[in-house]
Design a protein around this motif. Structure first.
Motif, PDB file in Angstrom:
ATOM      1  N   ALA A   1       0.730  -1.314   0.164  1.00 28.14           N
ATOM      2  CA  ALA A   1       0.127  -0.006   0.441  1.00 28.14           C
ATOM      3  C   ALA A   1       0.554   1.153  -0.133  1.00 28.14           C
ATOM      4  CB  ALA A   1      -0.581   0.215   1.568  1.00 28.14           C
ATOM      5  N   ARG A   2       2.115   1.382   1.103  1.00 33.89           N
ATOM      6  CA  ARG A   2       2.400   2.631   1.111  1.00 33.89           C
ATOM      7  C   ARG A   2       3.421   2.278  -0.422  1.00 33.89           C
ATOM      8  NH1 ARG A   2       5.739   2.114   6.012  1.00 33.89           N
ATOM      9  NH2 ARG A   2       7.252   1.556   5.478  1.00 33.89           N
ATOM     10  N   TYR A   3       4.096   1.655  -1.354  1.00 31.81           N
ATOM     11  CA  TYR A   3       4.279   1.715  -2.424  1.00 31.81           C
ATOM     12  C   TYR A   3       3.536   2.384  -3.527  1.00 31.81           C
ATOM     13  CZ  TYR A   3       6.315  -0.339  -6.492  1.00 31.81           C
ATOM     14  OH  TYR A   3       7.175  -0.190  -7.701  1.00 31.81           O
ATOM     15  N   PHE A   4       2.377   2.221  -3.006  1.00 34.23           N
ATOM     16  CA  PHE A   4       1.589   2.394  -4.177  1.00 34.23           C
ATOM     17  C   PHE A   4       1.163   3.921  -4.088  1.00 34.23           C
ATOM     18  CE2 PHE A   4      -0.564  -1.832  -5.627  1.00 34.23           C
ATOM     19  CZ  PHE A   4      -0.592  -0.948  -7.276  1.00 34.23           C
ATOM     20  N   LEU A   5       0.855   4.503  -2.515  1.00 31.91           N
ATOM     21  CA  LEU A   5       1.234   5.614  -1.979  1.00 31.91           C
ATOM     22  C   LEU A   5       1.556   6.524  -2.542  1.00 31.91           C
ATOM     23  CD1 LEU A   5      -0.946   5.105   1.740  1.00 31.91           C
ATOM     24  CD2 LEU A   5      -2.101   5.661  -0.223  1.00 31.91           C
ATOM     25  N   ARG A   6       3.206   6.281  -2.276  1.00 32.80           N
ATOM     26  CA  ARG A   6       4.127   7.127  -2.715  1.00 32.80           C
ATOM     27  C   ARG A   6       4.204   7.554  -4.590  1.00 32.80           C
ATOM     28  NH1 ARG A   6       9.675   4.197  -1.300  1.00 32.80           N
ATOM     29  NH2 ARG A   6       9.835   4.998  -3.771  1.00 32.80           N
ATOM     30  N   PHE A   7       3.225   6.866  -5.455  1.00 32.90           N
ATOM     31  CA  PHE A   7       3.336   7.094  -6.870  1.00 32.90           C
ATOM     32  C   PHE A   7       2.442   6.953  -7.318  1.00 32.90           C
ATOM     33  CE2 PHE A   7       7.796   5.313  -7.685  1.00 32.90           C
ATOM     34  CZ  PHE A   7       8.437   5.611  -8.872  1.00 32.90           C
ATOM     35  N   ILE A   8       1.171   7.651  -6.337  1.00 32.42           N
ATOM     36  CA  ILE A   8      -0.095   8.240  -6.622  1.00 32.42           C
ATOM     37  C   ILE A   8       0.729  10.090  -7.464  1.00 32.42           C
ATOM     38  CG2 ILE A   8      -2.104   9.442  -5.973  1.00 32.42           C
ATOM     39  CD1 ILE A   8      -2.595   6.624  -4.688  1.00 32.42           C
ATOM     40  N   PRO A   9       0.463  10.428  -7.899  1.00 26.59           N
ATOM     41  CA  PRO A   9       1.372  11.257  -8.090  1.00 26.59           C
ATOM     42  C   PRO A   9       0.432  13.060  -7.034  1.00 26.59           C
ATOM     43  CG  PRO A   9       0.182  10.773 -10.077  1.00 26.59           C
ATOM     44  CD  PRO A   9      -0.096   9.958  -9.017  1.00 26.59           C
ATOM     45  N   SER A  10       1.718  13.457  -6.757  1.00 23.57           N
ATOM     46  CA  SER A  10       1.607  14.332  -5.944  1.00 23.57           C
ATOM     47  C   SER A  10       0.584  14.014  -4.695  1.00 23.57           C
ATOM     48  CB  SER A  10       0.320  15.635  -5.910  1.00 23.57           C
ATOM     49  OG  SER A  10       1.334  15.838  -7.807  1.00 23.57           O
ATOM     50  N   LEU A  11       0.477  12.869  -4.046  1.00 20.60           N
ATOM     51  CA  LEU A  11      -0.161  12.481  -2.911  1.00 20.60           C
ATOM     52  C   LEU A  11       0.342  13.544  -1.818  1.00 20.60           C
ATOM     53  CD1 LEU A  11      -2.681  11.180  -1.723  1.00 20.60           C
ATOM     54  CD2 LEU A  11      -1.363   9.271  -1.812  1.00 20.60           C
ATOM     55  N   GLN A  12       1.419  13.426  -1.623  1.00 17.91           N
ATOM     56  CA  GLN A  12       2.235  14.355  -0.512  1.00 17.91           C
ATOM     57  C   GLN A  12       1.432  15.632  -0.484  1.00 17.91           C
ATOM     58  OE1 GLN A  12       6.404  13.453   0.544  1.00 17.91           O
ATOM     59  NE2 GLN A  12       6.563  15.147   0.535  1.00 17.91           N
ATOM     60  N   GLU A  13       1.964  16.292  -1.628  1.00 10.62           N
ATOM     61  CA  GLU A  13       1.797  16.938  -1.445  1.00 10.62           C
ATOM     62  C   GLU A  13       0.182  17.673  -1.000  1.00 10.62           C
ATOM     63  OE1 GLU A  13       3.141  16.676  -3.785  1.00 10.62           O
ATOM     64  OE2 GLU A  13       4.780  17.470  -4.333  1.00 10.62           O
ATOM     65  N   LEU A  14      -0.988  17.220  -1.913  1.00 11.25           N
ATOM     66  CA  LEU A  14      -2.186  16.674  -1.797  1.00 11.25           C
ATOM     67  C   LEU A  14      -2.299  16.342  -0.245  1.00 11.25           C
ATOM     68  CD1 LEU A  14      -5.383  17.170  -3.782  1.00 11.25           C
ATOM     69  CD2 LEU A  14      -5.156  14.498  -2.332  1.00 11.25           C
ATOM     70  N   VAL A  15      -2.348  15.711   0.659  1.00  8.52           N
ATOM     71  CA  VAL A  15      -2.661  15.578   1.883  1.00  8.52           C
ATOM     72  C   VAL A  15      -1.640  17.304   2.967  1.00  8.52           C
ATOM     73  CG1 VAL A  15      -2.738  13.322   1.897  1.00  8.52           C
ATOM     74  CG2 VAL A  15      -0.056  14.486   2.634  1.00  8.52           C
ATOM     75  N   LEU A  16      -0.642  17.379   1.801  1.00  5.68           N
ATOM     76  CA  LEU A  16      -0.002  19.262   3.020  1.00  5.68           C
ATOM     77  C   LEU A  16      -1.026  20.226   2.646  1.00  5.68           C
ATOM     78  CD1 LEU A  16       3.729  18.716   2.155  1.00  5.68           C
ATOM     79  CD2 LEU A  16       2.616  18.063   4.618  1.00  5.68           C
ATOM     80  N   LEU A  17      -1.495  20.293   1.929  1.00  7.65           N
ATOM     81  CA  LEU A  17      -2.536  21.845   1.530  1.00  7.65           C
ATOM     82  C   LEU A  17      -3.615  21.375   2.334  1.00  7.65           C
ATOM     83  CD1 LEU A  17      -2.042  23.898   0.042  1.00  7.65           C
ATOM     84  CD2 LEU A  17      -2.487  22.551  -1.874  1.00  7.65           C
ATOM     85  N   GLY A  18      -4.248  19.552   1.652  1.00  4.64           N
ATOM     86  CA  GLY A  18      -4.828  19.168   2.244  1.00  4.64           C
ATOM     87  C   GLY A  18      -5.651  19.432   3.537  1.00  4.64           C
ATOM     88  N   LYS A  19      -5.038  19.789   4.496  1.00 12.78           N
ATOM     89  CA  LYS A  19      -4.558  20.083   6.199  1.00 12.78           C
ATOM     90  C   LYS A  19      -4.463  21.479   5.976  1.00 12.78           C
ATOM     91  CE  LYS A  19      -1.497  19.608  10.078  1.00 12.78           C
ATOM     92  NZ  LYS A  19      -2.484  19.832  11.436  1.00 12.78           N
ATOM     93  N   ILE A  20      -3.634  22.037   5.742  1.00 14.57           N
ATOM     94  CA  ILE A  20      -4.067  23.576   5.539  1.00 14.57           C
ATOM     95  C   ILE A  20      -5.603  24.223   5.073  1.00 14.57           C
ATOM     96  CG2 ILE A  20      -3.113  25.686   4.080  1.00 14.57           C
ATOM     97  CD1 ILE A  20      -0.436  23.859   3.753  1.00 14.57           C
ATOM     98  N   MET A  21      -6.029  23.543   4.340  1.00 12.28           N
ATOM     99  CA  MET A  21      -7.607  24.060   3.778  1.00 12.28           C
ATOM    100  C   MET A  21      -8.223  23.454   4.913  1.00 12.28           C
ATOM    101  SD  MET A  21      -6.802  25.889   1.516  1.00 12.28           S
ATOM    102  CE  MET A  21      -6.848  25.649  -0.018  1.00 12.28           C
ATOM    103  N   PHE A  22      -8.108  22.196   5.530  1.00  9.52           N
ATOM    104  CA  PHE A  22      -9.216  21.344   6.182  1.00  9.52           C
ATOM    105  C   PHE A  22      -8.966  22.742   7.617  1.00  9.52           C
ATOM    106  CE2 PHE A  22      -9.908  20.163  11.017  1.00  9.52           C
ATOM    107  CZ  PHE A  22     -10.981  19.516  10.373  1.00  9.52           C
ATOM    108  N   HIS A  23      -8.141  23.447   7.546  1.00 12.18           N
ATOM    109  CA  HIS A  23      -8.158  24.237   9.432  1.00 12.18           C
ATOM    110  C   HIS A  23      -8.602  25.656   8.749  1.00 12.18           C
ATOM    111  CE1 HIS A  23      -6.082  21.743  12.004  1.00 12.18           C
ATOM    112  NE2 HIS A  23      -4.716  21.444  10.875  1.00 12.18           N
ATOM    113  N   LEU A  24      -8.417  25.729   7.335  1.00  9.12           N
ATOM    114  CA  LEU A  24      -9.269  27.141   7.036  1.00  9.12           C
ATOM    115  C   LEU A  24     -10.750  26.588   7.324  1.00  9.12           C
ATOM    116  CD1 LEU A  24      -8.118  29.641   5.507  1.00  9.12           C
ATOM    117  CD2 LEU A  24      -8.519  28.719   3.696  1.00  9.12           C
ATOM    118  N   GLN A  25     -11.657  25.964   6.938  1.00  9.76           N
ATOM    119  CA  GLN A  25     -12.463  26.084   7.265  1.00  9.76           C
ATOM    120  C   GLN A  25     -13.141  25.371   8.221  1.00  9.76           C
ATOM    121  OE1 GLN A  25     -12.083  23.065   3.696  1.00  9.76           O
ATOM    122  NE2 GLN A  25     -14.093  23.963   3.173  1.00  9.76           N
ATOM    123  N   GLU A  26     -11.896  25.336   9.296  1.00 15.11           N
ATOM    124  CA  GLU A  26     -12.332  24.587  10.455  1.00 15.11           C
ATOM    125  C   GLU A  26     -13.403  25.855  12.015  1.00 15.11           C
ATOM    126  OE1 GLU A  26     -10.207  21.624  13.780  1.00 15.11           O
ATOM    127  OE2 GLU A  26      -9.196  23.358  12.878  1.00 15.11           O
TER     128      GLU A  26
END
Lengths: 296, 370
Positions: free
Chosen positions: A95-120
């Motif tokens: 699963a970790r192998y796949f996750l690493r290869f999903i394009p830009s997933l890392q950036e997405l979760v980083l930005l996702g966390k920021i956006m989450f707090h923006l709407q909290e």
């Protein structure tokens, strides 16, 4: 949300820290976010490092260093709901192998966390944070970081990922929610990068530029007559000439930014303090007064 | 005759890699090193990332492209020296270089499929360190061709030092992942793409697909299978790149500015390079503010009163900056024991023309000192 970016070394974190501190002083609950760095902002403000958890630094001012592993975990838990399930999935090698290869997933979760707090929201219905200041990566990385939702909406088949990306994109392009503050120095390359960044944010991310900050500006001091009069002391003349040239570059850079960005350009003069800490941030803050307070 | 550690490095190394944070002047240092090596008789190539048009112009080129271009002798005329070997320059186009690499290593029948795949473009940038990897891969390629006695690489502004050093390992890791191979291959061969067939990990994959969507996983696994045909070629090159970084003929030049944050990053980078057993030839502190001299303070007294205040204020400001730099540099040297530290002063204007590059070179090689 203020997104602060510019060429490496122009003072993005300084400007982000000053914006956040001024906003907090104005009574707004403010969150300042750094993205997976060696945390500078809490250090500038002479507080212990905040780390990956949202930490109250002082009245109305919170800080967080958004890190991939923690953000992925929070996001995974949000989607999968159970710790045990999260562990089974995210700690599996395949699963970790796949996750690493999903394009830009890392950036997405980083930005996702920021956006989450923006709407909290708080239990009483108010926003948890009135203002979020994002100390974004430098130009090239900032463009790819902020384009991630847009790119994923286009490349990823419909599903949970693309739905998340869509939500984030909507917030980024909403001019009432998000705006960029571009930082430059009075030198050719940093100014050019600010212009490139503006073009990319406008065309590719559809993110509005609110203002530019010309950091380490040098005010005019020596007149042509002064320089002539110093001809007898060549070394001093060189010192004066260098100052004069840098002041001229400051004017040139300001004009270039104003003409191309069509936004206010705020000059922050170069500081001459023995050490860089809270005092420096407070001085910078003084120059950003209009920028922060114009947006109540 | 050079007195700094960069002299012997320019004379003997085959590859010099300039690393450091963004905005510290890596491109200038890289171009200057290649210029000096060429002047002193070794054919050199500077491979830059930064699209500094003025740097190209200063080398007598209208623009730098992905092709290696010879710097015309006329560009070096203002220096009054005749280079004893050729100087070449190029600007690395990351996307083009990735495409070239795929074209070279992919089986002919898979080439178009990979290049046209919608995951491909993000793949070449998604994997942390992919830009850094492609830059080093290019140097490996150049080194193998052996046309230049010295290749100087100016690296991309790296968000994380580790991305850079780990890039070849990450690529190898990706290609060598046994788990993925045995899980993917049989299913693919049988023409059954349904991930639900992976009974053993069905639970895991169901969880994962909640996160990404099933379709996404299926498309991705089919893409990865099309990549698997080029594993061997790719793996061989990645091994070559890793070996090149550790090779005795390769040296790193760590560039920083005297700003406290930049220096913290330089220390961190130095520690990592050491851990990876890579040789740091020199630590270049660029744009150091020189301390106003005694003579300057004496001269001030002779200046007419109105002007004197302005000059005194300027000298006081310079002194604050010089003191800050001095303190920082002392800390930097203490944190990087045994690494030769070279200071280059902040020039009054940005370094963009060939004579400024030459001036920078005089400090890098120790002809002048701060």
């Amino acid at each position: 949300m203020w997104v602060v970016s510019g060429k490496g070394g122009v003072g993005k974190s300084t400007v982000a820290a000053a914006l956040a501190l001024r906003s907090a002083r104005a009574g707004r609950r403010t969150l300042v976010c750094e993205v997976n760095t060696q945390e500078r902002i809490s250090r500038f403000l002479e507080h212990p490092a905040a780390g990956p958890e949202i930490t109250l630094l002082e009245e109305n001012l919170w800080a967080v260093d958004v890190r991939p592993q923690e953000a992925m975990r929070e996001y995974g838990l949000m989607v999968l709901r159970f710790e045990a399930l999260y562990k089974t999935v995210f700690e599996n090698r395949l699963a970790r192998y796949f996750l690493r290869f999903i394009p830009s997933l890392q950036e997405l979760v980083l930005l996702g966390k920021i956006m989450f707090h923006l709407q909290e929201k708080l239990p009483d219905g108010r926003w948890r944070f009135d203002t979020v200041v994002l100390d974004a990566p430098a130009t090239g990385h900032a463009i790819s970081f902020l384009s991630v939702p847009q790119v994923l909406v286009q490349t990823v088949p419909p599903g949970p990922l693309s739905r998340e990306a869509q939500k984030m994109r909507d917030l980024l392009v909403d001019p009432a929610v998000t705006a960029a503050v571009l930082v430059a120095l009075p030198e050719e390359m940093p100014v050019n990068e600010a212009l490139e960044l503006h073009a990319a944010l406008t065309d590719r991310v559809h993110l509005r530029t609110h203002a530019a900050v010309l950091n380490q500006a040098i005010p005019e001091r020596f007149t042509a007559a002064d320089l002539e009069a110093l001809a007898g002391c060549p070394e001093l003349r060189d010192v004066a000439q260098a100052h004069h040239d840098r002041a001229a570059l400051t004017v040139l850079a300001g004009t270039k930014l104003e003409r191309n960005l069509h936004v206010p350009v705020v000059n922050v003069p170069r500081l001459f303090l023995p050490a860089f800490g809270r005092e420096a941030i407070e001085q910078v803050m003084g120059h950003l007064e209009a920028l922060v307070m114009g947006e109540t | 005759m050079s007195t700094t550690a960069l002299g012997p490095a320019l004379a003997r190394k085959r590859v010099l890699i300039c690393v450091g944070s963004g905005g510290v002047g890596k491109t200038t240092v890289a171009a200057t090193l290649a210029l000096r090596a060429a002047v002193e008789g070794r054919s050199s190539l500077v491979c830059t990332i930064d699209p500094a048009r003025r740097l190209a112009n200063s080398l007598g080129l209208s623009a730098l492209g992905n092709a290696e271009t010879r710097v015309p002798a006329s560009a070096l005329e203002p220096l009054g020296v005749t280079p004893r070997a050729t100087l070449h320059a190029m600007m690395l186009d990351m996307k083009q270089t990735w495409d070239d690499l795929i074209t070279r290593v992919a089986p002919p029948d898979q080439r178009e499929r990979i290049l046209a795949n919608r995951f491909y473009q993000s793949l070449s940038t998604a994997l942390a360190g992919s830009q850094e990897y492609i830059a080093m891969e290019k140097v490996w390629e150049l080194r193998r061709r052996g046309e230049y006695e010295l290749v100087v690489l100016d690296t991309p502004p790296t968000a994380h030092a580790l991305d850079f050093l780990d890039a070849p390992n990450r690529v190898l890791d990706f290609l060598d992942n046994e788990a993925a191979k045995w899980l993917l291959a049989p299913a693919m061969k049988a023409g059954k793409l349904g991930l639900s067939l992976f009974n053993k990990s069905g639970y895991v994959l169901r969880g994962l697909s909640k996160f990404t969507g099933t379709e996404m996983l299926q498309e991705l696994s089919s893409f990865m299978l099309s990549l698997s045909g080029m594993n061997e070629g790719f793996r061989e090159r990645a091994r070559g790149v890793r070996a090149l970084l550790e090779d005795a003929s390769t040296g790193f030049v760590l560039v920083t500015s005297p700003h406290p944050e930049r220096m913290d990053e330089a220390i961190h980078f130095n520690t990592l390079l050491k851990q990876h057993r890579m040789e740091v030839v020199a630590l270049v502190v660029n744009r150091v503010h020189p301390m106003p001299t005694e003579a300057m303070w004496k001269d001030v007294a002779t200046v007419a009163p109105g002007r004197r205040d302005k000059v005194e204020q300027t000298l006081r400001e310079l002194k604050v900056l010089a003191e800050q730099d001095r303190q920082g540099i002392a800390q930097l040297q203490a944190a990087c024991p045994g690494i030769p530290l070279i200071q280059v002063p902040r020039f009054s204007l940005d370094v963009h023309d060939i004579t400024s590059l030459w001036r920078t070179g005089r400090f890098l090689l120790g002809d002048d000192t701060l």
